[in-house]
Design an enzyme around this catalytic site. Sequence first.
Site, PDB file in Angstrom:
ATOM      1  N   ARG A   1      12.617  -4.415  -8.391  1.00 10.93           N
ATOM      2  CA  ARG A   1      11.227  -4.113  -8.699  1.00 10.93           C
ATOM      3  C   ARG A   1      11.101  -4.000 -10.209  1.00 10.93           C
ATOM      4  O   ARG A   1      11.976  -4.404 -10.946  1.00 10.93           O
ATOM      5  CB  ARG A   1      10.786  -2.803  -8.034  1.00 10.93           C
ATOM      6  CG  ARG A   1      11.132  -2.691  -6.563  1.00 10.93           C
ATOM      7  CD  ARG A   1      10.598  -1.406  -5.993  1.00 10.93           C
ATOM      8  NE  ARG A   1      11.183  -1.117  -4.692  1.00 10.93           N
ATOM      9  CZ  ARG A   1      10.810  -0.130  -3.911  1.00 10.93           C
ATOM     10  NH1 ARG A   1       9.830   0.670  -4.290  1.00 10.93           N
ATOM     11  NH2 ARG A   1      11.380   0.070  -2.744  1.00 10.93           N
TER      12      ARG A   1
ATOM     13  N   PRO B   1       0.823  -1.207   0.000  1.00  7.57           N
ATOM     14  CA  PRO B   1       0.000   0.000   0.000  1.00  7.57           C
ATOM     15  C   PRO B   1       0.858   1.257   0.000  1.00  7.57           C
ATOM     16  O   PRO B   1       1.890   1.332   0.674  1.00  7.57           O
ATOM     17  CB  PRO B   1      -0.790  -0.115   1.306  1.00  7.57           C
ATOM     18  CG  PRO B   1      -0.813  -1.579   1.598  1.00  7.57           C
ATOM     19  CD  PRO B   1       0.494  -2.101   1.110  1.00  7.57           C
ATOM     20  N   GLU B   2       0.448   2.246  -0.788  1.00  4.30           N
ATOM     21  CA  GLU B   2       1.147   3.521  -0.850  1.00  4.30           C
ATOM     22  C   GLU B   2       0.268   4.593  -0.219  1.00  4.30           C
ATOM     23  O   GLU B   2      -0.732   4.288   0.435  1.00  4.30           O
ATOM     24  CB  GLU B   2       1.532   3.830  -2.293  1.00  4.30           C
ATOM     25  CG  GLU B   2       2.457   2.768  -2.875  1.00  4.30           C
ATOM     26  CD  GLU B   2       2.921   3.048  -4.294  1.00  4.30           C
ATOM     27  OE1 GLU B   2       2.923   4.223  -4.706  1.00  4.30           O
ATOM     28  OE2 GLU B   2       3.270   2.096  -5.007  1.00  4.30           O
TER      29      GLU B   2
ATOM     30  N   LYS C   1       3.523   6.381   4.536  1.00  7.28           N
ATOM     31  CA  LYS C   1       2.826   5.096   4.638  1.00  7.28           C
ATOM     32  C   LYS C   1       2.599   4.659   6.087  1.00  7.28           C
ATOM     33  O   LYS C   1       2.080   3.573   6.323  1.00  7.28           O
ATOM     34  CB  LYS C   1       3.638   4.026   3.899  1.00  7.28           C
ATOM     35  CG  LYS C   1       3.909   4.367   2.442  1.00  7.28           C
ATOM     36  CD  LYS C   1       4.866   3.379   1.811  1.00  7.28           C
ATOM     37  CE  LYS C   1       5.310   3.836   0.436  1.00  7.28           C
ATOM     38  NZ  LYS C   1       6.288   2.922  -0.182  1.00  7.28           N
TER      39      LYS C   1
ATOM     40  N   HIS D   1      -6.324 -14.703   9.240  1.00  4.88           N
ATOM     41  CA  HIS D   1      -5.013 -14.177   9.604  1.00  4.88           C
ATOM     42  C   HIS D   1      -5.128 -13.026  10.609  1.00  4.88           C
ATOM     43  O   HIS D   1      -4.330 -12.086  10.587  1.00  4.88           O
ATOM     44  CB  HIS D   1      -4.269 -13.722   8.344  1.00  4.88           C
ATOM     45  CG  HIS D   1      -4.095 -14.819   7.336  1.00  4.88           C
ATOM     46  ND1 HIS D   1      -3.232 -15.877   7.527  1.00  4.88           N
ATOM     47  CD2 HIS D   1      -4.707 -15.036   6.140  1.00  4.88           C
ATOM     48  CE1 HIS D   1      -3.302 -16.693   6.487  1.00  4.88           C
ATOM     49  NE2 HIS D   1      -4.187 -16.215   5.638  1.00  4.88           N
TER      50      HIS D   1
ATOM     51  N   ARG E   1       0.807 -12.020   5.573  1.00  2.00           N
ATOM     52  CA  ARG E   1       2.251 -12.265   5.418  1.00  2.00           C
ATOM     53  C   ARG E   1       3.065 -11.814   6.619  1.00  2.00           C
ATOM     54  O   ARG E   1       4.278 -12.020   6.657  1.00  2.00           O
ATOM     55  CB  ARG E   1       2.742 -11.568   4.145  1.00  2.00           C
ATOM     56  CG  ARG E   1       2.066 -12.114   2.886  1.00  2.00           C
ATOM     57  CD  ARG E   1       2.396 -11.298   1.659  1.00  2.00           C
ATOM     58  NE  ARG E   1       1.674 -11.773   0.486  1.00  2.00           N
ATOM     59  CZ  ARG E   1       1.566 -11.099  -0.656  1.00  2.00           C
ATOM     60  NH1 ARG E   1       2.144  -9.908  -0.781  1.00  2.00           N
ATOM     61  NH2 ARG E   1       0.893 -11.596  -1.687  1.00  2.00           N
TER      62      ARG E   1
END
Length: 292
Positions: free
Chosen positions: A274, A2-3, A61, A98, A118
């Site tokens: 990336r 997420p940005e 962020k 999760h 994760r």
Amino acid sequence: MPELPEVEVVRRGLANWVAGRTVADVQVLHPRAVRRQPAGAADFTARLTGATLGSAQRRGKYLWVPLAGAGAGFSLIGHLGMSGQLLVQDPSVPDETHLRVRLRFADGGRELRFVDQRTFGGLAVEEAEEGDPEGTPVSIAHIARDPLDPRFDDAAFAAALRAKRTTVKRALLDQTLISGVGNIYADEALWRSRLHYDRPTATLTRPQAALLLANARDVMTAALAVGGTSFDSLYVNVNGESGYFSRDLDAYGREHEPCRRCGSAIRRAAWMNRSSYFCPRCQRVPRARSGG
């Protein structure tokens, strides 16, 4: 990951649903979720229990919520990592697979859940900057403000950008220069500005630097208006809803598709572990400078 727009969507949800509520109970269901808490899960739980949550804040962020009452002088800080979700759920809703941390409130209403498949994200209770009305955690005070912050200094950014000895995309991802811009929105801003990602910052003119900042701000504002960019089910807002800006991306993720400006095929190049997406015609590769 997420940005800025995605994190801002979550911040707004937290400001709407948890501000002013007092924490009655905290459950840490996975130790990695609070690994940034130096004294461990028991300390995290103790510092939050009885604290009243303030209005959610964001820098780049990072999200944080200043604490009052039993938690005065501290803030609850969170980073979503690759897959973190902060969800406001009715207590009757079954636990997510999760689920890592649960906060219940004294009013008995909706609870706050941190879900992270994760486990790259996490929460912590940290000391806030002394005298800071926003309760900025000490650990992130060095991070630059972001383009959507009303106190962002455009002229100072443009001057610092042109003074750096680096390339333009590296500069956009430098959180001490400008925060909140990640890989997706860097590529989008560069496409809109007709700049190649490897362009040396020292070669930018003042108008080019100003245009790049304006385009970064515009693309993130547009993404924010539709809930951010979601490529899978891992990024959602506090109500579990996805964003829709992926439909409007001009460069990122569009390899081999025609450039919406000139029709050339968008290319993807490996860049710092990336990918960078760009138009080979609109965003010319910078010429190598001859030595001597």
